[in-house]
Every structure is written in structure tokens, then in C-alpha cells.
Write a protein that holds these residues in place. Structure first.
Motif, mmCIF file in Angstrom:
data_model
loop_
_atom_site.group_PDB
_atom_site.id
_atom_site.type_symbol
_atom_site.label_atom_id
_atom_site.label_comp_id
_atom_site.label_asym_id
_atom_site.label_seq_id
_atom_site.Cartn_x
_atom_site.Cartn_y
_atom_site.Cartn_z
ATOM 1 N N MET A 189 0.828 -1.201 0.000
ATOM 2 C CA MET A 189 0.000 0.000 0.000
ATOM 3 C C MET A 189 0.864 1.253 0.000
ATOM 4 S SD MET A 189 -2.922 -1.214 2.724
ATOM 5 C CE MET A 189 -1.730 -1.892 3.860
ATOM 6 N N THR A 190 0.323 2.309 -0.589
ATOM 7 C CA THR A 190 0.995 3.605 -0.590
ATOM 8 C C THR A 190 -0.037 4.699 -0.325
ATOM 9 O OG1 THR A 190 0.671 3.970 -2.971
ATOM 10 C CG2 THR A 190 2.688 2.806 -2.296
ATOM 11 N N LYS A 191 0.474 5.906 -0.157
ATOM 12 C CA LYS A 191 -0.400 7.051 0.112
ATOM 13 C C LYS A 191 -1.334 7.320 -1.063
ATOM 14 C CE LYS A 191 -0.179 11.792 1.919
ATOM 15 N NZ LYS A 191 0.742 12.859 2.402
ATOM 16 N N THR A 192 -0.846 7.099 -2.285
ATOM 17 C CA THR A 192 -1.630 7.409 -3.481
ATOM 18 C C THR A 192 -2.321 6.191 -4.080
ATOM 19 O OG1 THR A 192 0.263 7.048 -4.944
ATOM 20 C CG2 THR A 192 -0.036 9.281 -4.041
ATOM 21 N N GLY A 193 -1.928 5.001 -3.649
ATOM 22 C CA GLY A 193 -2.446 3.798 -4.284
ATOM 23 C C GLY A 193 -1.662 3.404 -5.522
ATOM 24 N N GLY A 194 -0.592 4.142 -5.839
ATOM 25 C CA GLY A 194 0.281 3.838 -6.970
ATOM 26 C C GLY A 194 1.725 3.781 -6.523
ATOM 27 N N MET A 195 2.624 3.443 -7.456
ATOM 28 C CA MET A 195 4.042 3.264 -7.105
ATOM 29 C C MET A 195 4.932 4.376 -7.647
ATOM 30 S SD MET A 195 4.223 0.646 -5.166
ATOM 31 C CE MET A 195 5.969 0.244 -5.176
ATOM 32 N N GLY A 214 -3.874 3.605 -0.088
ATOM 33 C CA GLY A 214 -4.447 2.904 -1.225
ATOM 34 C C GLY A 214 -3.719 1.594 -1.463
ATOM 35 N N VAL A 215 -4.470 0.552 -1.819
ATOM 36 C CA VAL A 215 -3.887 -0.775 -2.038
ATOM 37 C C VAL A 215 -3.317 -0.857 -3.453
ATOM 38 C CG1 VAL A 215 -4.324 -3.257 -2.157
ATOM 39 C CG2 VAL A 215 -5.449 -1.867 -0.395
ATOM 40 N N VAL A 216 -2.009 -1.104 -3.544
ATOM 41 C CA VAL A 216 -1.357 -1.328 -4.833
ATOM 42 C C VAL A 216 -1.581 -2.761 -5.281
ATOM 43 C CG1 VAL A 216 0.841 -1.327 -6.083
ATOM 44 C CG2 VAL A 216 0.392 0.412 -4.309
ATOM 45 N N GLN A 217 -1.372 -3.708 -4.351
ATOM 46 C CA GLN A 217 -1.577 -5.122 -4.641
ATOM 47 C C GLN A 217 -1.920 -5.846 -3.341
ATOM 48 O OE1 GLN A 217 -1.388 -6.756 -7.779
ATOM 49 N NE2 GLN A 217 -2.377 -8.364 -6.573
ATOM 50 N N ALA A 218 -3.001 -6.584 -3.354
ATOM 51 C CA ALA A 218 -3.426 -7.345 -2.173
ATOM 52 C C ALA A 218 -2.813 -8.752 -2.199
ATOM 53 C CB ALA A 218 -4.946 -7.432 -2.110
ATOM 54 N N HIS A 219 -2.704 -9.357 -1.014
ATOM 55 C CA HIS A 219 -2.281 -10.755 -0.839
ATOM 56 C C HIS A 219 -0.952 -11.040 -1.538
ATOM 57 C CE1 HIS A 219 -6.618 -12.319 0.151
ATOM 58 N NE2 HIS A 219 -6.309 -11.188 0.764
ATOM 59 N N ILE A 220 0.082 -10.334 -1.123
ATOM 60 C CA ILE A 220 1.401 -10.526 -1.736
ATOM 61 C C ILE A 220 2.266 -11.501 -0.953
ATOM 62 C CG2 ILE A 220 1.316 -8.196 -2.724
ATOM 63 C CD1 ILE A 220 3.473 -7.401 -0.640
ATOM 64 N N MET A 254 -6.704 -3.728 7.099
ATOM 65 C CA MET A 254 -7.243 -2.996 8.242
ATOM 66 C C MET A 254 -6.330 -1.825 8.589
ATOM 67 S SD MET A 254 -8.281 -4.420 12.057
ATOM 68 C CE MET A 254 -6.597 -4.747 12.583
ATOM 69 N N ALA A 255 -5.009 -2.053 8.560
ATOM 70 C CA ALA A 255 -4.065 -0.966 8.819
ATOM 71 C C ALA A 255 -4.131 0.071 7.714
ATOM 72 C CB ALA A 255 -2.643 -1.518 8.945
ATOM 73 N N GLY A 256 -4.306 -0.389 6.479
ATOM 74 C CA GLY A 256 -4.431 0.544 5.364
ATOM 75 C C GLY A 256 -5.627 1.455 5.510
#
Length: 356
Positions: A174-180, A243-249, A235-237
Motif C-alpha cells: 500500500m501507498t499514500k496514493t495507491g500507486g508506485m 491505497g492498495v497497490v496489490q493485495a495478498h502478496i 485494516m491498517a491501510g
């Protein structure tokens, strides 16, 4: 459609009223139980009793609701009723949004007072000092093995283990913007970084990897710094608006972490229990075999065996052992009595109900 739904909704309303009436009756009885406990200074939280209730719920479940879903409902009922007697304070590795906090709620329900701590050491200190009634600490992960700091602290603590919780651990990037874009580093607890290293090597080998105190702390840091990505729970996000970049990594899709509950409470038998020990052996041939032979003799099953250096500089080790059963069970008591005679060091960390 409306004509068909109306009578069904009226039935649901009537049933909901019955449920509310029954919950009020249960709460009144729970308060009466609390008054009796207060007279004898008995503990508010009895993990063995709650484990028996939750197992009974599954055994008597007529369907169509799943056993696990009903147990979640009943755990919250017990948590709310328990809070009428006293709101239990539970220390855990913080900040809010960690898997440790999730383990607290899974064990105690949501009607507790959480006390986030900056380290596992602080969880032990808060529990031993009485600042918290209980502490919840991670003890092993299905991918990365034992949490060594917890094992070392269990050796020295005056607290005992009174329960265990096993939770599925799903990591998200996750990142602040949802992107990398502009991200140069990824932060997480060292265990989480290890549990996601294959995915990170494949998808973001260019990122610096920084180990921090907890995944929730990583999420907090990423919420203030757009150059950071965090590995944490969703939950922490949500807590830190990432924003979630990729779930379940996580590299292992079945990744789980086992937590133990520590405190001063000696838990009684629930019928399905585990006992944890720390042992050391004299430095002679066959010592470990001789040490553990009473378990086989009395038919006691060993489910875990971990070693940790004794830090004496002489290549000596402590052995952390889990066995099935409670110290009050006849076979376990007999085995431990003989085992203690063979050990150079012997400590029962606690007997407690198996996690549901």
C-alpha cells in the motif's frame, strides 16, 4: 416483490425482538455471575469457560449459519457481557491496525480496552506490571517459524500463557496514493518482509527494504511519506487511509501466525488443551531422548519442539515444547513429574485451550 417481502420482514422484526429480549436476559445473568465473582475475587475472564461455550455453539449448530460465523457472534456476546463486570485491558504490539490487535479482538471480542505497545518487550512489561490484564504476543509463523524474541521473553517472564490465537495473515502492498510512482522503499516488520520476499524480488526488486517495529507502523509512515510503500493488513491501510497497490502478496497463500495470551491467570482444563514448556538437559549422551521419553511412556503427544541458544557461550540450549493436554490431566501430570526429574531446567509456561 414488496408484497412478498413484507411478511418476511415482519417475521425478522419479531425474531429480532426475541433475540434482544434474550440478550437482555443473558446480560442480567452475567451481571449476577459478576457479583458472585466479586465476592470471591474470581477472575472476570475465564478462557476455558469461553472455549467450552464456543465449542458447544458449533456442536449444537442446526445451520444454515457456519460454525465459525456463529462463534464470532457468540464471542462478541460474551465480550459485551464480560464488559458489564469489568472492561479487560489487553496489551499488544502496536500501533493500531496490527495483526496483534486483530488477534486481541479474535480472542477477547471487541468490548476490551486495547493497549498498543511499541515492542514485544513492552507488552510483557505492561502485563507483568499490571498496567494490562493480559498481553497478546506473536509466537510463531507458519512460513518463518518461531518469533525468537517472544521465546526469550517467555523464558524470563513471571507471566503464564492462558490462551492462544491463530489468524490468517494476508499482506497488502500500500501507498499514500495507491500507486508506485516516486516510491523508493518498502517498509514492514522484518517477518513480513521475509514472508513477501519472493513477490518483492519478482515485482519490485529495485525498492530498498526497511524493517520497522510493526506493519502498522509501516502503514503510519507511508501515510506521511509518498516515497514509502508499506506491507500491512488492509485494516491498517484503512486506519491510515492508504491505497492498495496489490493485495495478498505473501508468498505462502496459507500464511498464518500463532499468538499467545500472557497474564497472571492460571487457566483450568477446558477438555481440549495445550501445555507449553521450557526445558534444558544435562550435557551428556542421550540426554534429550531420556528427557522426552516420559511423554511417550504416558501417551502424551508432543506437537512442537524448538531450540534456542542459552547464551552461556558453551553451546547449551533451551528447548521449547508444546504437548497436548492440561497439567491437571492425569497422564500429563505423571509425564511432567518424571520429565522434571530428568531436566537440568524445567518451566511450565502455561496450560490453555486450543485455539478454535
Amino acid at each position: 416483490m414488496t408484497d412478498k417481502l413484507k411478511p418476511l420482514r415482519e417475521q425478522i422484526d419479531a425474531i429480532d425482538k426475541q433475540i434482544l429480549d434474550l440478550l437482555a436476559q443473558r446480560a442480567n445473568v452475567a451481571q449476577a455471575v459478576g457479583h458472585v465473582k466479586a465476592e470471591t475475587n474470581a477472575p472476570v475472564f475465564r478462557p476455558e469457560r469461553e472455549a467450552q461455550v464456543l465449542r458447544g455453539v458449533a456442536e449444537r449448530n442446526p445451520g444454515p449459519l457456519k460454525d465459525k460465523d456463529l462463534q464470532v457472534i457468540f464471542r462478541e456476546i460474551m465480550s459485551a457481557c464480560r464488559a458489564l463486570e469489568k472492561r479487560v485491558t489487553v496489551a499488544y504490539l502496536g500501533p493500531t491496525g496490527t495483526f496483534s490487535e486483530q488477534a486481541v479482538f479474535q480472542q477477547f471480542g471487541s468490548s476490551v480496552e486495547g493497549l498498543p505497545c511499541v515492542s514485544i518487550d513492552e507488552v510483557f512489561r505492561a502485563t507483568e506490571a499490571g498496567t494490562a490484564d493480559f498481553g497478546v504476543v506473536p509466537v510463531e509463523n507458519s512460513s518463518e517459524g518461531a518469533i525468537n524474541r517472544t521465546l526469550d521473553l517467555l523464558l524470563a517472564t513471571t507471566s503464564v500463557i492462558s490462551g492462544e490465537v491463530s489468524i490468517a495473515v494476508h499482506h497488502s502492498l500500500m501507498t499514500k496514493t495507491g500507486g508506485m510512482e516516486g516510491v523508493t522503499a518498502v517498509c514492514a516488520h522484518s517477518q513480513a518482509l521475509a514472508q513477501c520476499q519472493v513477490w518483492l524480488n519478482l515485482h519490485h526488486p529495485e525498492l530498498e527494504r526497511r524493517a520497522v517495529a510493526s506493519n502498522a507502523e509501516a502503514a503510519r509512515m507511508a501515510s506521511h511519506d509518498p516515497t514509502l510503500a508499506a506491507i500491512a493488513s488492509e485494516m491498517a491501510g484503512e486506519q491510515y487511509q492508504l491505497g492498495v497497490v496489490q493485495a495478498h502478496i505473501q508468498d505462502d497463500p496459507h500464511n498464518r501466525t500463532r499468538f499467545v495470551v500472557i497474564g497472571s491467570l492460571l487457566t483450568g482444563p477446558s477438555g481440549q488443551d495445550r501445555t507449553s514448556l521450557v526445558l534444558a538437559v544435562p550435557n551428556k549422551a542421550g540426554a534429550v531422548y531420556n528427557l522426552l521419553s516420559p511423554l511417550a511412556k504416558h501417551g502424551v503427544s508432543m506437537t512442537r519442539f524448538e531450540s534456542r541458544p542459552a547464551r552461556t557461550g558453551t553451546w547449551e540450549y533451551y528447548f521449547y515444547v508444546d504437548i497436548e493436554g492440561h497439567v491437571q490431566d492425569a497422564a500429563v501430570a505423571a509425564a511432567l513429574s518424571e520429565l522434571k526429574d530428568n531436566a537440568a531446567f524445567f518451566k511450565v509456561l502455561g496450560s490453555y485451550p486450543l485455539s478454535l
